[in-house]
Design a protein around this motif. Structure first.
Motif, PDB file in Angstrom:
ATOM      1  N   ILE A 100      -4.245   8.133  -5.930  1.00 29.32           N
ATOM      2  CA  ILE A 100      -2.329   8.146  -5.880  1.00 29.32           C
ATOM      3  C   ILE A 100      -1.819   8.618  -4.115  1.00 29.32           C
ATOM      4  O   ILE A 100      -1.921   9.901  -4.633  1.00 29.32           O
ATOM      5  CB  ILE A 100      -1.774   9.037  -7.724  1.00 29.32           C
ATOM      6  N   PHE A 101      -1.204   7.883  -4.077  1.00 28.22           N
ATOM      7  CA  PHE A 101      -0.553   7.964  -2.576  1.00 28.22           C
ATOM      8  C   PHE A 101      -0.475   9.612  -2.682  1.00 28.22           C
ATOM      9  O   PHE A 101       1.009   9.828  -3.133  1.00 28.22           O
ATOM     10  CB  PHE A 101      -0.226   7.090  -1.582  1.00 28.22           C
ATOM     11  N   GLY A 102      -0.567  10.305  -1.105  1.00 22.01           N
ATOM     12  CA  GLY A 102       0.586  11.312  -0.938  1.00 22.01           C
ATOM     13  C   GLY A 102       1.472  10.463   0.343  1.00 22.01           C
ATOM     14  O   GLY A 102       1.520   9.606   0.591  1.00 22.01           O
ATOM     15  N   ILE A 103       2.100  11.472   0.519  1.00 21.55           N
ATOM     16  CA  ILE A 103       2.677  11.697   1.622  1.00 21.55           C
ATOM     17  C   ILE A 103       2.347  12.396   3.378  1.00 21.55           C
ATOM     18  O   ILE A 103       2.174  13.452   3.000  1.00 21.55           O
ATOM     19  CB  ILE A 103       4.383  11.652   2.028  1.00 21.55           C
TER      20      ILE A 103
ATOM     21  N   ILE B 159      -5.158   4.997   9.298  1.00 20.52           N
ATOM     22  CA  ILE B 159      -5.912   4.839   8.264  1.00 20.52           C
ATOM     23  C   ILE B 159      -4.596   5.017   7.478  1.00 20.52           C
ATOM     24  O   ILE B 159      -3.825   5.587   7.078  1.00 20.52           O
ATOM     25  CB  ILE B 159      -6.705   6.196   8.195  1.00 20.52           C
ATOM     26  N   LEU B 160      -4.228   3.576   6.839  1.00 19.72           N
ATOM     27  CA  LEU B 160      -2.656   3.443   5.658  1.00 19.72           C
ATOM     28  C   LEU B 160      -3.427   4.130   4.327  1.00 19.72           C
ATOM     29  O   LEU B 160      -2.457   4.617   3.465  1.00 19.72           O
ATOM     30  CB  LEU B 160      -3.024   2.347   5.970  1.00 19.72           C
ATOM     31  N   GLU B 161      -4.531   4.033   4.087  1.00 18.82           N
ATOM     32  CA  GLU B 161      -4.706   4.175   2.174  1.00 18.82           C
ATOM     33  C   GLU B 161      -4.586   5.929   1.865  1.00 18.82           C
ATOM     34  O   GLU B 161      -5.017   6.793   3.069  1.00 18.82           O
ATOM     35  CB  GLU B 161      -6.579   4.270   1.909  1.00 18.82           C
ATOM     36  N   GLY B 162      -4.211   5.983   1.087  1.00 22.24           N
ATOM     37  CA  GLY B 162      -3.717   7.479   0.500  1.00 22.24           C
ATOM     38  C   GLY B 162      -2.684   7.717   1.083  1.00 22.24           C
ATOM     39  O   GLY B 162      -1.685   9.370   0.815  1.00 22.24           O
ATOM     40  N   ASN B 163      -1.866   7.381   2.076  1.00 22.65           N
ATOM     41  CA  ASN B 163      -0.714   7.853   3.148  1.00 22.65           C
ATOM     42  C   ASN B 163       0.354   7.073   2.397  1.00 22.65           C
ATOM     43  O   ASN B 163       0.763   5.891   2.749  1.00 22.65           O
ATOM     44  CB  ASN B 163      -0.721   7.492   4.480  1.00 22.65           C
ATOM     45  N   SER B 164       1.820   6.818   1.470  1.00 27.27           N
ATOM     46  CA  SER B 164       2.711   5.989   1.596  1.00 27.27           C
ATOM     47  C   SER B 164       3.503   5.973   2.269  1.00 27.27           C
ATOM     48  O   SER B 164       3.968   4.386   2.213  1.00 27.27           O
ATOM     49  CB  SER B 164       2.879   6.430   0.315  1.00 27.27           C
ATOM     50  N   VAL B 165       3.891   6.798   3.426  1.00 30.01           N
ATOM     51  CA  VAL B 165       4.519   6.761   4.499  1.00 30.01           C
ATOM     52  C   VAL B 165       4.379   5.110   5.433  1.00 30.01           C
ATOM     53  O   VAL B 165       4.639   4.446   5.753  1.00 30.01           O
ATOM     54  CB  VAL B 165       5.078   7.995   4.886  1.00 30.01           C
ATOM     55  N   ALA B 166       3.006   5.695   5.788  1.00 26.52           N
ATOM     56  CA  ALA B 166       2.182   4.959   6.969  1.00 26.52           C
ATOM     57  C   ALA B 166       2.081   3.575   6.325  1.00 26.52           C
ATOM     58  O   ALA B 166       2.280   2.628   7.099  1.00 26.52           O
ATOM     59  CB  ALA B 166       0.557   5.711   7.265  1.00 26.52           C
TER      60      ALA B 166
END
Length: 156
Positions: free
Chosen positions: A62-65, A73-80
């Motif tokens: 579940i992505f964080g921020i 790197i986009l995976e894991g970061n909802s902002v990016a």
């Protein structure tokens, strides 16, 4: 009952194999993320980011921020992920990715469609090469979505 499901999911999650969080995010990081996204997080999202920051267990992420991450790197970061996909693929403004099904589908917080408690529904979507197509509504809100993922893992 959605907030109760959020609490239940987060109390059960540590029982899942390979449970990991990054700890909470600061108010500054949360506010910066909201500013960057142009979205005001809901109660469940705020609590998730404040207390846990990110959640992973046995193949589920579940992505964080992280508003300061410029690694690409986009995976894991909802902002990016959101900012990239808005620019590259015209992601609808009110959608925030939170989970990758790894089959071309993604789960999004749909802030354009909130329940009576102000919580966004969770939708599964696919980018067709031209636009995003909603495949299905996964859950009424974040808590229901998290609980279903945690229960699936615990039942496996």
């Amino acid at each position: 009952m959605s907030y109760q499901n959020f609490e239940k999911a987060m109390s059960l999650a540590p029982k899942c194999k390979f449970y990991t969080t990054v700890g909470g995010k600061s108010q500054e990081e949360i506010l910066r993320s909201e500013e960057m996204l142009g979205i005001k997080f809901s109660k469940q999202c705020l609590e998730f980011y404040e207390k846990f920051g990110y959640l992973s267990f046995f193949g589920t992420e579940i992505f964080g921020i992280d508003p300061e991450d410029d690694s690409g790197i986009l995976e894991g970061n909802s902002v990016a992920y959101t900012l990239n996909d808005r620019e590259e693929y015209n992601l609808p403004f009110n959608w925030i990715p939170v989970y990758n099904y790894e089959d071309g589908n993604m789960a999004y917080l749909d802030f354009s469609n909130k329940n009576a408690e102000g919580e966004p529904r969770i939708i599964m979507c696919m980018y067709t090469g031209k636009e995003y197509e909603i495949m299905e509504v996964i859950a009424e809100d974040f808590g229901d979505f998290l609980l279903s993922l945690v229960e699936q893992q615990l039942d496996a």
